[in-house]
Design a protein around this motif. Structure first.
Motif, mmCIF file in Angstrom:
data_model
loop_
_atom_site.group_PDB
_atom_site.id
_atom_site.type_symbol
_atom_site.label_atom_id
_atom_site.label_comp_id
_atom_site.label_asym_id
_atom_site.label_seq_id
_atom_site.Cartn_x
_atom_site.Cartn_y
_atom_site.Cartn_z
ATOM 1 N N LEU A 17 -6.114 -8.313 -1.093
ATOM 2 C CA LEU A 17 -6.903 -8.147 -2.376
ATOM 3 C C LEU A 17 -7.497 -6.956 -2.784
ATOM 4 C CD1 LEU A 17 -9.034 -11.857 -1.450
ATOM 5 C CD2 LEU A 17 -7.460 -10.837 -3.180
ATOM 6 N N ILE A 18 -8.066 -5.842 -1.747
ATOM 7 C CA ILE A 18 -8.158 -4.890 -1.442
ATOM 8 C C ILE A 18 -7.604 -3.843 -2.067
ATOM 9 C CG2 ILE A 18 -9.004 -3.182 -0.372
ATOM 10 C CD1 ILE A 18 -10.593 -4.044 1.579
ATOM 11 N N VAL A 19 -5.591 -4.097 -1.930
ATOM 12 C CA VAL A 19 -4.477 -3.358 -2.794
ATOM 13 C C VAL A 19 -4.123 -3.607 -4.107
ATOM 14 C CG1 VAL A 19 -2.262 -2.906 -2.203
ATOM 15 C CG2 VAL A 19 -3.406 -3.071 0.116
ATOM 16 N N LEU A 20 -4.606 -5.347 -3.841
ATOM 17 C CA LEU A 20 -4.857 -5.083 -5.509
ATOM 18 C C LEU A 20 -5.705 -4.937 -6.364
ATOM 19 C CD1 LEU A 20 -3.800 -7.584 -7.233
ATOM 20 C CD2 LEU A 20 -5.158 -9.646 -7.093
ATOM 21 N N PHE A 21 -6.928 -4.578 -6.062
ATOM 22 C CA PHE A 21 -8.118 -4.056 -6.501
ATOM 23 C C PHE A 21 -8.034 -2.665 -6.863
ATOM 24 C CE2 PHE A 21 -11.931 -1.663 -6.581
ATOM 25 C CZ PHE A 21 -12.338 -2.476 -7.454
ATOM 26 N N ILE A 22 -7.416 -2.069 -5.765
ATOM 27 C CA ILE A 22 -7.161 -0.585 -6.508
ATOM 28 C C ILE A 22 -5.838 -0.776 -7.485
ATOM 29 C CG2 ILE A 22 -5.449 1.442 -5.149
ATOM 30 C CD1 ILE A 22 -6.990 0.119 -2.692
ATOM 31 N N ALA A 23 -4.568 -1.764 -7.252
ATOM 32 C CA ALA A 23 -3.363 -1.124 -8.209
ATOM 33 C C ALA A 23 -4.085 -2.182 -9.625
ATOM 34 C CB ALA A 23 -2.438 -2.357 -8.043
ATOM 35 N N SER A 24 -4.725 -2.926 -9.534
ATOM 36 C CA SER A 24 -5.165 -3.477 -10.643
ATOM 37 C C SER A 24 -6.387 -1.468 -12.147
ATOM 38 C CB SER A 24 -6.016 -4.544 -10.304
ATOM 39 O OG SER A 24 -5.137 -5.101 -9.872
ATOM 40 N N VAL A 25 -6.633 -1.226 -10.991
ATOM 41 C CA VAL A 25 -8.056 -0.473 -11.636
ATOM 42 C C VAL A 25 -7.470 0.514 -11.865
ATOM 43 C CG1 VAL A 25 -9.658 1.121 -11.153
ATOM 44 C CG2 VAL A 25 -9.891 -1.105 -9.913
ATOM 45 N N ARG A 26 -5.659 1.366 -11.361
ATOM 46 C CA ARG A 26 -5.259 2.112 -11.994
ATOM 47 C C ARG A 26 -4.544 1.801 -12.790
ATOM 48 N NH1 ARG A 26 -2.874 5.549 -13.830
ATOM 49 N NH2 ARG A 26 -1.160 7.203 -12.630
ATOM 50 N N TRP A 31 3.431 -1.800 -10.498
ATOM 51 C CA TRP A 31 4.036 -3.042 -11.625
ATOM 52 C C TRP A 31 4.940 -3.713 -10.574
ATOM 53 C CZ3 TRP A 31 1.574 -5.857 -14.789
ATOM 54 C CH2 TRP A 31 1.253 -5.374 -15.864
ATOM 55 N N PHE A 32 5.750 -2.741 -9.418
ATOM 56 C CA PHE A 32 6.663 -2.884 -8.252
ATOM 57 C C PHE A 32 5.656 -4.331 -7.345
ATOM 58 C CE2 PHE A 32 9.154 0.172 -10.710
ATOM 59 C CZ PHE A 32 9.769 -0.640 -11.199
ATOM 60 N N ALA A 33 4.643 -3.062 -6.829
ATOM 61 C CA ALA A 33 3.318 -2.910 -5.840
ATOM 62 C C ALA A 33 2.749 -5.132 -5.984
ATOM 63 C CB ALA A 33 2.145 -2.074 -5.236
ATOM 64 N N LEU A 34 2.508 -5.085 -7.215
ATOM 65 C CA LEU A 34 2.156 -6.132 -7.906
ATOM 66 C C LEU A 34 2.839 -8.096 -6.988
ATOM 67 C CD1 LEU A 34 0.468 -5.620 -11.567
ATOM 68 C CD2 LEU A 34 -0.100 -5.712 -9.105
ATOM 69 N N PRO A 35 4.288 -7.943 -7.671
ATOM 70 C CA PRO A 35 4.516 -9.503 -6.289
ATOM 71 C C PRO A 35 4.373 -9.158 -4.505
ATOM 72 C CG PRO A 35 6.312 -8.010 -8.240
ATOM 73 C CD PRO A 35 4.695 -6.906 -8.109
ATOM 74 N N VAL A 36 4.567 -7.535 -4.946
ATOM 75 C CA VAL A 36 4.791 -7.354 -3.364
ATOM 76 C C VAL A 36 3.251 -8.282 -2.562
ATOM 77 C CG1 VAL A 36 4.804 -6.537 -1.055
ATOM 78 C CG2 VAL A 36 6.334 -5.808 -3.146
ATOM 79 N N ILE A 37 2.463 -7.998 -3.717
ATOM 80 C CA ILE A 37 0.281 -7.960 -3.191
ATOM 81 C C ILE A 37 0.480 -9.882 -3.692
ATOM 82 C CG2 ILE A 37 -1.824 -7.588 -4.105
ATOM 83 C CD1 ILE A 37 -0.665 -4.635 -4.551
ATOM 84 N N VAL A 38 0.879 -10.390 -4.231
ATOM 85 C CA VAL A 38 0.387 -11.425 -4.893
ATOM 86 C C VAL A 38 0.575 -12.446 -3.766
ATOM 87 C CG1 VAL A 38 1.485 -13.863 -5.761
ATOM 88 C CG2 VAL A 38 0.504 -11.132 -7.259
ATOM 89 N N VAL A 39 2.574 -12.096 -3.076
ATOM 90 C CA VAL A 39 3.167 -12.847 -1.843
ATOM 91 C C VAL A 39 2.284 -12.405 -0.347
ATOM 92 C CG1 VAL A 39 5.325 -12.661 -0.524
ATOM 93 C CG2 VAL A 39 5.090 -12.623 -2.769
ATOM 94 N N LEU A 55 1.129 -1.210 0.006
ATOM 95 C CA LEU A 55 -0.195 0.451 0.395
ATOM 96 C C LEU A 55 0.637 1.268 -0.055
ATOM 97 C CD1 LEU A 55 -2.998 0.829 -0.063
ATOM 98 C CD2 LEU A 55 -2.587 0.568 2.670
ATOM 99 N N ILE A 56 2.125 1.212 0.413
ATOM 100 C CA ILE A 56 3.363 2.361 1.045
ATOM 101 C C ILE A 56 3.730 2.825 -0.679
ATOM 102 C CG2 ILE A 56 5.166 2.538 1.522
ATOM 103 C CD1 ILE A 56 4.510 1.758 4.372
ATOM 104 N N ILE A 57 3.438 1.386 -1.226
ATOM 105 C CA ILE A 57 4.390 1.236 -2.980
ATOM 106 C C ILE A 57 2.598 1.986 -3.539
ATOM 107 C CG2 ILE A 57 5.378 0.219 -4.743
ATOM 108 C CD1 ILE A 57 6.536 -1.843 -2.873
ATOM 109 N N VAL A 58 1.990 1.758 -3.812
ATOM 110 C CA VAL A 58 0.370 2.106 -4.315
ATOM 111 C C VAL A 58 0.054 3.264 -4.497
ATOM 112 C CG1 VAL A 58 -1.732 1.145 -5.222
ATOM 113 C CG2 VAL A 58 -0.216 -0.615 -4.065
ATOM 114 N N ILE A 59 0.373 3.891 -3.537
ATOM 115 C CA ILE A 59 -0.842 5.074 -2.201
ATOM 116 C C ILE A 59 -0.201 6.610 -3.869
ATOM 117 C CG2 ILE A 59 -0.641 7.085 -1.356
ATOM 118 C CD1 ILE A 59 -1.619 5.093 1.004
#
Length: 73
Positions: free
Chosen positions: A56-65, A30-38, A14-18
């Motif tokens: 999953l919420i953070v993944l949704f936010i990153a994916s929509v962006r 793209w850097f946050a996605l592997p961290v989210i998957v782990v 989330l710190i990367i996604v914001i």
């Protein structure tokens, strides 16, 4: 313990996604996605769901962006 680790990975991502929500910084997702998957995998191995759901919420936010920015912007 795995739930706590999953939550920690979710906070780190989330710190990367914001900041990646700012225009022209969408590539940071793209850097946050592997961290989210782990984090999601660790949450799936846990007996509780809070960490996994947070990731999953953070993944949704990153994916929509990424969808809105065409993958890079």
């Amino acid at each position: 313990m795995l739930n706590l680790l999953s939550f920690l990975f979710g906070i780190i991502s989330l710190i990367i996604v914001i900041p990646a929500q700012i225009p022209m910084l969408g590539w940071g997702n793209w850097f946050a996605l592997p961290v989210i998957v782990v984090g999601i995998l660790l949450g799936a191995l846990s007996s509780k769901n809070a960490g996994r759901d947070f990731c999953l919420i953070v993944l949704f936010i990153a994916s929509v962006r990424l969808l809105l920015g065409g993958g890079f912007f």
